[in-house]
Design a protein around this motif. Structure first.
Motif, mmCIF file in Angstrom:
data_model
loop_
_atom_site.group_PDB
_atom_site.id
_atom_site.type_symbol
_atom_site.label_atom_id
_atom_site.label_comp_id
_atom_site.label_asym_id
_atom_site.label_seq_id
_atom_site.Cartn_x
_atom_site.Cartn_y
_atom_site.Cartn_z
ATOM 1 N N ILE A 1 -1.845 5.575 4.574
ATOM 2 C CA ILE A 1 -1.423 6.488 3.509
ATOM 3 C C ILE A 1 -2.485 7.569 3.314
ATOM 4 O O ILE A 1 -3.599 7.460 3.832
ATOM 5 C CB ILE A 1 -1.219 5.750 2.155
ATOM 6 N N ASP A 2 -2.126 8.597 2.566
ATOM 7 C CA ASP A 2 -3.099 9.609 2.163
ATOM 8 C C ASP A 2 -3.919 9.072 0.999
ATOM 9 O O ASP A 2 -3.363 8.560 0.023
ATOM 10 C CB ASP A 2 -2.391 10.892 1.739
ATOM 11 N N VAL A 3 -5.239 9.192 1.102
ATOM 12 C CA VAL A 3 -6.155 8.705 0.069
ATOM 13 C C VAL A 3 -6.850 9.905 -0.569
ATOM 14 O O VAL A 3 -7.241 10.848 0.119
ATOM 15 C CB VAL A 3 -7.187 7.731 0.669
ATOM 16 N N ASP A 4 -7.003 9.873 -1.879
ATOM 17 C CA ASP A 4 -7.570 11.012 -2.605
ATOM 18 C C ASP A 4 -9.086 10.931 -2.757
ATOM 19 O O ASP A 4 -9.778 11.946 -2.676
ATOM 20 C CB ASP A 4 -6.924 11.120 -3.998
ATOM 21 N N ILE B 1 -7.127 1.689 4.420
ATOM 22 C CA ILE B 1 -5.863 2.172 3.860
ATOM 23 C C ILE B 1 -5.561 3.609 4.275
ATOM 24 O O ILE B 1 -4.399 4.016 4.319
ATOM 25 C CB ILE B 1 -5.834 2.034 2.324
ATOM 26 N N GLY B 2 -6.594 4.391 4.623
ATOM 27 C CA GLY B 2 -6.386 5.760 5.035
ATOM 28 C C GLY B 2 -5.646 5.907 6.349
ATOM 29 O O GLY B 2 -5.177 6.998 6.681
ATOM 30 N N ILE C 1 0.833 -1.201 0.000
ATOM 31 C CA ILE C 1 0.000 0.000 0.000
ATOM 32 C C ILE C 1 0.872 1.256 0.000
ATOM 33 O O ILE C 1 0.532 2.262 -0.629
ATOM 34 C CB ILE C 1 -0.988 -0.008 1.197
ATOM 35 N N LYS C 2 2.020 1.206 0.657
ATOM 36 C CA LYS C 2 2.938 2.343 0.619
ATOM 37 C C LYS C 2 3.510 2.536 -0.785
ATOM 38 O O LYS C 2 3.666 3.672 -1.257
ATOM 39 C CB LYS C 2 4.063 2.146 1.634
ATOM 40 N N VAL D 1 -5.032 7.908 -5.651
ATOM 41 C CA VAL D 1 -5.349 6.658 -4.959
ATOM 42 C C VAL D 1 -6.826 6.686 -4.564
ATOM 43 O O VAL D 1 -7.287 7.615 -3.898
ATOM 44 C CB VAL D 1 -4.483 6.466 -3.704
ATOM 45 N N THR E 1 2.015 1.660 -3.512
ATOM 46 C CA THR E 1 0.912 2.170 -4.337
ATOM 47 C C THR E 1 0.820 3.683 -4.232
ATOM 48 O O THR E 1 0.626 4.382 -5.239
ATOM 49 C CB THR E 1 -0.413 1.535 -3.886
ATOM 50 N N ARG E 2 0.962 4.206 -3.016
ATOM 51 C CA ARG E 2 0.912 5.659 -2.841
ATOM 52 C C ARG E 2 2.053 6.354 -3.593
ATOM 53 O O ARG E 2 1.863 7.435 -4.169
ATOM 54 C CB ARG E 2 0.979 5.997 -1.353
ATOM 55 N N LYS E 3 3.224 5.742 -3.611
ATOM 56 C CA LYS E 3 4.366 6.329 -4.318
ATOM 57 C C LYS E 3 4.176 6.302 -5.829
ATOM 58 O O LYS E 3 4.566 7.242 -6.533
ATOM 59 C CB LYS E 3 5.647 5.571 -3.962
#
Length: 253
Positions: free
Chosen positions: A120-123, A116-117, A74-75, A84, A77-79
């Motif tokens: 990581i930051d989710v949009d 997931i929030g 998941i990290k 996201v 994926t954010r990168k």
């Protein structure tokens, strides 16, 4: 027609119901993959083992924090993703996975799951258990227009996505109590029944045309809040409803 965007589906700890919802778009999905997006990552549908660079990542399922690979995935994926999207209630709010206590025969140590929030930051959130195929399709089209459309299309896409982006900013918890405080107690409930239909544990019943929540049954999955048409009311979408509907219909022709 501008360049196609790169779309990925990241599957974590979930039941695959959200992926079934994606597939339930049938010809709409084929249209998106033909004209607007290349599916560059999906464990089920694409022969790619590592997360690549992509424009939009649809993340299904919550994260098992005892599973190092899932946490790193998941990290990563954010990168690698510009946008996201938390796809479904497990990814957005944890859903029933919040109540997992381990003991599975193959991995008994897997006992703690988070939306997931929390990592990581989710949009964007696409809530639901599972989300409707139409909502997934519309978000995919609007994400494309937001990234590759003309100025008018980008403006309308931004207005369509704003309520779902606001849900992501709101946090990783939601329950019937939120509906009670923000919708029912404010005389905004219209008795449509969407919240009861969305509840995966049937904790919501109807009495005298209004929803009633069973606190002992509620798992705080957020499905009812995300499904309620009055929970994140947004004037930007309502005022542009016809133009947005025409934009989606035109993109899918």
């Amino acid at each position: 027609m501008a360049n196609k965007i790169k779309l990925g589906h990241v599957h974590l700890s979930g039941c695959t119901g959200c992926l079934v919802s994606i597939a339930d778009n049938y010809l709409g999905l084929m249209k998106i993959l033909d004209d607007y997006a290349d599916l560059v990552y999906s464990l089920t549908l694409a022969d790619v083992r590592h997360i690549p660079e992509m424009d939009v990542a649809l993340v299904e399922g919550s994260v098992c924090i005892q599973d190092h690979e899932s946490v790193e995935e998941i990290k990563e994926t954010r990168k690698k993703a510009k946008i996201v999207v938390a796809l479904g209630s497990c990814s957005s709010y944890g859903n029933i996975t919040r109540f997992s206590r381990g003991g599975q025969h193959n991995q008994p140590q897997h006992e703690s799951f988070l939306p997931i929030g929390n990592l990581i930051d989710v949009d964007v959130y696409i809530p639901g258990c599972p989300p409707s195929p139409e909502l997934i399709r519309n978000v995919a089209v609007m994400a494309y227009l937001l990234l590759e459309g003309d100025e008018n299309q980008k403006e309308l896409a931004g207005k369509y996505l704003k309520p779902l982006m606001d849900l992501a900013k709101r946090g990783t918890t939601a329950c019937f109590c939120d509906l009670m405080n923000e919708v029912i107690n404010q005389s905004l409930c219209m008795g449509c029944g969407t919240c009861a239909a969305a509840c995966p544990v049937r904790a919501i019943t109807y009495e005298f045309g209004k929803p009633q929540g069973e606190r002992d049954l509620c798992i705080k999955c957020g499905s009812c809040y995300g499904a309620c048409p009055r929970s994140f009311f947004n004037i930007d979408v309502i005022s542009e409803f016809e133009d947005i509907s025409e934009l989606i219909a035109g993109a899918l022709k």
